[in-house]
Design an enzyme around this catalytic site. Structure first.
Site, short mmCIF file in Angstrom:
data_model
loop_
_atom_site.label_atom_id
_atom_site.label_comp_id
_atom_site.label_asym_id
_atom_site.label_seq_id
_atom_site.Cartn_x
_atom_site.Cartn_y
_atom_site.Cartn_z
N LEU A 50 0.74 -1.15 0.04
CA LEU A 50 -0.15 0.03 -0.17
C LEU A 50 0.88 1.15 0.10
O LEU A 50 0.49 2.16 -0.57
CB LEU A 50 -0.81 -0.06 1.26
CG LEU A 50 -2.02 -1.31 1.25
CD1 LEU A 50 -3.05 -1.02 2.52
CD2 LEU A 50 -2.84 -0.90 -0.15
N HIS A 51 1.97 1.32 0.75
CA HIS A 51 3.20 2.44 0.81
C HIS A 51 3.37 2.56 -0.64
O HIS A 51 3.62 3.76 -1.21
CB HIS A 51 3.82 2.31 1.89
CG HIS A 51 3.62 2.50 3.17
ND1 HIS A 51 2.87 1.74 3.78
CD2 HIS A 51 4.04 3.71 3.96
CE1 HIS A 51 2.77 2.35 5.05
NE2 HIS A 51 3.35 3.57 5.03
N GLU A 52 3.83 1.52 -1.28
CA GLU A 52 4.55 1.69 -2.87
C GLU A 52 3.49 2.13 -3.62
O GLU A 52 3.50 2.93 -4.51
CB GLU A 52 5.07 0.17 -3.17
CG GLU A 52 5.85 0.48 -4.28
CD GLU A 52 6.95 1.24 -4.28
OE1 GLU A 52 7.18 2.11 -5.37
OE2 GLU A 52 7.75 1.28 -3.42
#
Length: 482
Positions: free
Chosen positions: A410-412
């Site tokens: 999700l961060h990427e």
């Protein structure tokens, strides 16, 4: 004046503390030491140092902040694709609600068709077709994440607009997952309970009655219990009464990622409190914008040449310079998001549970930080990842790795789509948290002060390094500065 008492030096390690009672002429006696004067001096020093940096920055770059407010006649929503896309996200709420309503009506139809027919020894189970509902819900959640990507790559908005849209998309996707998971559990429980009651009533009707008086005496306690239960939950929402658009819309607006039938609520909206939070939101958001435009972007631009020449010392110097404004943005951003914005949502919706974070700044291990700084995500991971997988037989260590893997993806997703790149630095940075958690738990278990220092060093140096990586990757791919 003579003295016949043994007295220790105030700053001596042999003396824990002293208390002068506020009188500078009075000789100190052993008591609690107060360092307020030193703290005030450090605060003044920090203010003066930052004022000097502000003056130096303006002398070197001038004012880099340019804002323009369009005339109302010039406003065109086609120029704001991220805003339009955000306003379209409630469509996926309707889709999720429609899936749940269809699944419930189908379950009710199956119960009605089966009636009271069942083997006396048969175990009542939820039908296998309910798994298809999960497929439909997961497809809808995937579309929530895919829709912003298509909008961003089609219209190429600014990175600031991109990150806001993607944060909304990720938030709503997690909410929809929780909504689907809880309703799936409730639907299965409703099906099993309804079928079991139908079978039990069939058995009772087939058995011979021993007498009306006996019948009455055995049924009376059940009636009383039912009355008490109904009275206890008279004001509570029960399944399937929660399958309404108002219910899912309020859940989407609540500052929580975990769905439940009933939430704690406050009696009213405090207007003064809300006005203060709105003012803080505007002011601190402006401060973040100024720091990014006036400090971070020039520092990143000045790091291009040392990066291309592989000048390690100059790159390190840029990272250390970037660490200070980056920390300011991160801390102010935390305050704006987790304290101001979430409390604004809570106040507007009269949401009662406002514990969004704990004292993460005192973290002595990396694991403690991840458990305390973002409670909505932590609670989601605990409810929908940790507990279900542990029940399936996964070890706690493997579940922790899976949780970090989900967070890394999700961060990427947010960073890569925002800056039109795929550097995988955010993904790798999150995965590196797994050994960092184990390292800090082992090494700093009995050294709390050193553990807190290690935590802050990872924040101060890790984030600007990842920011620099992404900026250089953007330059190499697009051949132009951000």
């Amino acid at each position: 004046m003579y003295n016949h008492k043994l007295r220790l030096s105030v700053l001596s390690s042999e003396s824990d503390s002293f208390d002068s009672g506020g009188d500078a002429n009075k000789h100190p006696t052993v008591g609690p030491v107060k360092y307020r004067g030193f703290l005030n001096a450090i605060g003044i020093l920090l203010v003066l140092t930052n004022v000097r940096l502000v003056v130096e920055n303006i002398k070197k770059y001038g004012l880099l902040i340019h804002t323009s407010v369009p005339h109302p006649s010039e406003v065109d929503f086609r120029r704001w694709p991220c805003l339009v896309a955000t306003l379209c996200l409630p469509i996926f709420l309707l889709i999720s609600l429609s899936i749940e309503k269809f699944a419930f009506h189908l379950a009710a139809l199956v119960v009605k068709r089966l009636g009271k027919s069942a083997s006396p020894t048969a175990t009542v189970r939820a039908p296998a077709w309910m798994n298809i509902v999960w497929v439909l819900q997961l497809t809808n959640i995937a579309m929530v994440l895919y829709f912003p990507v298509t909008v961003i790559h089609e219209y190429h908005p600014s990175p600031g607009s991109n990150v806001l849209l993607l944060l909304f998309a990720v938030t709503w996707s997690l909410k929809l997952y929780s909504y689907a998971a809880v309703n799936d559990f409730l639907r299965r429980e409703w099906f099993i309970t309804t079928r079991s009651k139908a079978i039990d009533s069939s058995k009772l009707s087939k058995s011979e009655s021993s007498g009306k008086s006996g019948e009455h005496s055995t049924q009376q306690p059940s009636t009383e219990t039912s009355t008490v239960t109904v009275a206890a939950v008279a004001n509570a929402v029960q399944y399937p009464a929660n399958l309404k658009f108002k219910d899912i819309l309020m859940f989407a607006l609540f500052p929580t990622l975990c769905y439940q039938l009933n939430f704690p609520r406050t009696p009213r909206i405090r207007k003064r409190y809300l006005a203060r939070r709105f003012l803080e939101f505007v002011v601190f958001s402006a401060v973040i914008f100024v720091i990014c435009a006036q400090y971070i972007v020039p520092l990143l631009h000045n790091a291009i040449l040392p990066w291309e020449e592989v000048d390690v010392l100059m790159v390190l110097e840029r990272v250390l310079k970037l660490a200070v404004p980056n920390l300011y943005v991160w801390l102010i951003g935390f305050y704006v998001l987790f304290h101001v914005y979430l409390n604004i949502l809570a106040e507007l919706t009269c949401f009662g549970d406002r514990l969004f974070y704990l004292e993460w700044w005192n973290s002595t291990t990396i694991g403690h930080f991840w458990r305390t700084w973002n409670l909505p995500v932590h609670n989601f991971m605990k409810a929908h990842v940790f507990i279900p997988l542990v029940r399936l037989g996964f070890s706690k260590a493997s579940v922790g790795i899976i949780a970090f893997l989900i967070s890394a993806v999700l961060h990427e997703y947010i960073v890569s789509v925002t800056f039109y790149t795929t550097g995988y630095f955010a993904f790798l940075g999150m995965l590196l948290q797994i050994p960092a958690v184990q390292f800090s738990e082992i090494v700093f278990k009995n050294y709390r002060q050193a553990g807190n220092v290690f935590f802050w060093l990872t924040v101060l140096l890790g984030q600007p390094l990842i920011t620099l990586f992404y900026y250089m990757d953007f330059i190499q791919r697009h051949k132009q500065p951000l």
